[in-house]
Design a protein around this motif. Structure first.
Motif, PDB file in Angstrom:
ATOM      1  N   GLY A  38       0.820  -1.203   0.000  1.00 25.51           N
ATOM      2  CA  GLY A  38       0.000   0.000   0.000  1.00 25.51           C
ATOM      3  C   GLY A  38       0.850   1.247   0.000  1.00 25.51           C
ATOM      4  O   GLY A  38       2.088   1.202  -0.063  1.00 25.51           O
ATOM      5  N   ASP A  39       0.163   2.392   0.098  1.00 30.28           N
ATOM      6  CA  ASP A  39       0.855   3.685  -0.011  1.00 30.28           C
ATOM      7  C   ASP A  39       0.505   4.618   1.139  1.00 30.28           C
ATOM      8  O   ASP A  39       0.512   5.837   0.989  1.00 30.28           O
ATOM      9  CB  ASP A  39       0.502   4.352  -1.338  1.00 30.28           C
ATOM     10  CG  ASP A  39      -0.996   4.641  -1.463  1.00 30.28           C
ATOM     11  OD1 ASP A  39      -1.768   4.227  -0.567  1.00 30.28           O
ATOM     12  OD2 ASP A  39      -1.384   5.285  -2.454  1.00 30.28           O
ATOM     13  N   ARG A  40       0.234   4.039   2.321  1.00 25.12           N
ATOM     14  CA  ARG A  40      -0.156   4.870   3.454  1.00 25.12           C
ATOM     15  C   ARG A  40       0.631   4.488   4.695  1.00 25.12           C
ATOM     16  O   ARG A  40       0.991   3.324   4.904  1.00 25.12           O
ATOM     17  CB  ARG A  40      -1.660   4.740   3.749  1.00 25.12           C
ATOM     18  CG  ARG A  40      -2.544   4.972   2.538  1.00 25.12           C
ATOM     19  CD  ARG A  40      -4.000   5.102   2.932  1.00 25.12           C
ATOM     20  NE  ARG A  40      -4.278   6.385   3.568  1.00 25.12           N
ATOM     21  CZ  ARG A  40      -4.441   7.522   2.906  1.00 25.12           C
ATOM     22  NH1 ARG A  40      -4.352   7.552   1.593  1.00 25.12           N
ATOM     23  NH2 ARG A  40      -4.698   8.642   3.552  1.00 25.12           N
ATOM     24  N   VAL A  41       0.892   5.490   5.510  1.00 29.98           N
ATOM     25  CA  VAL A  41       1.473   5.282   6.837  1.00 29.98           C
ATOM     26  C   VAL A  41       0.334   5.407   7.842  1.00 29.98           C
ATOM     27  O   VAL A  41      -0.403   6.402   7.836  1.00 29.98           O
ATOM     28  CB  VAL A  41       2.567   6.316   7.137  1.00 29.98           C
ATOM     29  CG1 VAL A  41       3.144   6.090   8.534  1.00 29.98           C
ATOM     30  CG2 VAL A  41       3.670   6.253   6.086  1.00 29.98           C
ATOM     31  N   ILE A  42       0.172   4.402   8.685  1.00 28.86           N
ATOM     32  CA  ILE A  42      -0.924   4.371   9.648  1.00 28.86           C
ATOM     33  C   ILE A  42      -0.325   4.336  11.045  1.00 28.86           C
ATOM     34  O   ILE A  42       0.454   3.442  11.375  1.00 28.86           O
ATOM     35  CB  ILE A  42      -1.830   3.151   9.418  1.00 28.86           C
ATOM     36  CG1 ILE A  42      -2.339   3.129   7.971  1.00 28.86           C
ATOM     37  CG2 ILE A  42      -3.008   3.167  10.399  1.00 28.86           C
ATOM     38  CD1 ILE A  42      -3.048   1.845   7.590  1.00 28.86           C
ATOM     39  N   ILE A  43      -0.685   5.315  11.858  1.00 29.52           N
ATOM     40  CA  ILE A  43      -0.159   5.439  13.219  1.00 29.52           C
ATOM     41  C   ILE A  43      -1.302   5.245  14.199  1.00 29.52           C
ATOM     42  O   ILE A  43      -2.342   5.908  14.097  1.00 29.52           O
ATOM     43  CB  ILE A  43       0.495   6.813  13.451  1.00 29.52           C
ATOM     44  CG1 ILE A  43       1.558   7.077  12.384  1.00 29.52           C
ATOM     45  CG2 ILE A  43       1.089   6.909  14.843  1.00 29.52           C
ATOM     46  CD1 ILE A  43       1.094   8.006  11.281  1.00 29.52           C
ATOM     47  N   ARG A  44      -1.128   4.352  15.175  1.00 35.04           N
ATOM     48  CA  ARG A  44      -2.161   4.090  16.173  1.00 35.04           C
ATOM     49  C   ARG A  44      -1.535   4.139  17.565  1.00 35.04           C
ATOM     50  O   ARG A  44      -0.443   3.613  17.777  1.00 35.04           O
ATOM     51  CB  ARG A  44      -2.804   2.716  15.973  1.00 35.04           C
ATOM     52  CG  ARG A  44      -3.391   2.458  14.593  1.00 35.04           C
ATOM     53  CD  ARG A  44      -4.000   1.062  14.538  1.00 35.04           C
ATOM     54  NE  ARG A  44      -4.479   0.695  13.214  1.00 35.04           N
ATOM     55  CZ  ARG A  44      -3.723   0.128  12.275  1.00 35.04           C
ATOM     56  NH1 ARG A  44      -2.448  -0.149  12.553  1.00 35.04           N
ATOM     57  NH2 ARG A  44      -4.235  -0.172  11.096  1.00 35.04           N
TER      58      ARG A  44
END
Length: 221
Positions: A38-44
Motif C-alpha cells: 500500500g501507499d499509506r502510513v498508519i499510526i495508532r
C-alpha cells in the motif's frame, strides 16, 4: 506541510508516494512497526487514547515525520517531550526508507523492505528485514537483526549484545564495547567484513570460506 487523515482520535493515516521515507524521532515510546503493501502510513496509539497533543504527524513531498507532541524541549538534534510518549503501532509501505530514533523505548519491527537506520539510547532493537542496507546504533540495549535476504549491515552497540542472522552479508561492519556479538550468515566474497570488540565474546557461524584475522583484549573469539 501537514496532510493527515483522522480515522479515529487514536489513529492517523498519511499518504506516502513510492520511493518515500518515514522519519520517526520519539523520546520514550515503545514502537511496533510493520511493513505492509500500500501507499499509506498508519499510526495508532496502543492505549487507545487520542494522539492529538501527544504525537505530531507531518507529511511533505516524499516524507512522513513522526515526532513527540506538545511540551517538548530541544536537546541537540533531538526534540524531546517533557512527558512520556505514547506507545505506538505503525504500519508503513514495506519498501519505504526508514529512520527510527528513540531515547528510552523498545523497538520491534517486522517486514521492513527498504534501507533503514535505527538508533536507541536505552532500549532493545528487534528488527526483521527483507532488504538493506541496515544501520543500527544502541547505547544500552540489545540489538537483533534477522534478514530474509542478503543485506549489508553496520552495527554499533556500547552496552548490549548484537545478534545478526541472514542468508548472506554483502558487507559487515560491527563493533561493540560491552556486549557479545553473534553473526550467523554467509559472507560475500571479495568484501571486507569487520567485527571489533573490547570486552566481549564474538561468535561467527558461516558456510563461507574465510580467512580470519582475529585479535582480542578480554573476550573469546
Amino acid at each position: 506541510m501537514t496532510d493527515t487523515m483522522t480515522t479515529s482520535p487514536a489513529s492517523r493515516e498519511v499518504p506516502l508516494e513510492p520511493g518515500g521515507s518515514v522519519d520517526i524521532v520519539l523520546a520514550a515510546s515503545h514502537l511496533r512497526l510493520r511493513g505492509i503493501d500500500g501507499d499509506r502510513v498508519i499510526i495508532r496509539s496502543r492505549d487507545g487514547e487520542p494522539l492529538e497533543g501527544r504525537v505530531r504527524v507531518e507529511a511533505a513531498a516524499g516524507i512522513v515525520r513522526i515526532r513527540d507532541g506538545e511540551g517538548s524541549v530541544r536537546l541537540g538534534p533531538l526534540v524531546l517531550s517533557t512527558r512520556r510518549s505514547p506507545d505506538l503501532d505503525i504500519d508503513l509501505p514495506r519498501t519505504a526508507a526508514l529512520v527510527v530514533r528513540t531515547v528510552s523505548g523498545d523497538v520491534e519491527a517486522l517486514g521492513i523492505g527498504g534501507a533503514s537506520r535505527w538508533a536507541s539510547t536505552s532500549g532493545d532493537l528487534r528488527v526483521t528485514v527483507s532488504a538493506g542496507p541496515v544501520h543500527l546504533e544502541s547505547m544500552s540495549g540489545d540489538a537483533v537483526v534477522e534478514a530474509s535476504a542478503a543485506i549489508s549491515l553496520v552495527g554499533r552497540t556500547v552496552s548490549g549484545d548484537l545478534w545478526v542472522r541472514a542468508p548472506r552479508l554483502d558487507g559487515l561492519d560491527a563493533s561493540t564495547t560491552s556486549g557479545d556479538v553473534r553473526i550467523e550468515a554467509d559472507l560475500a566474497a571479495g568484501n571486507r567484513h569487520a567485527i571489533s570488540s573490547v570486552s566481549v565474546d564474538v561468535v561467527v557461524v558461516t558456510g563461507s570460506p574465510v580467512r580470519p584475522d582475529a585479535q582480542t583484549i578480554a573476550g573469546d573469539v
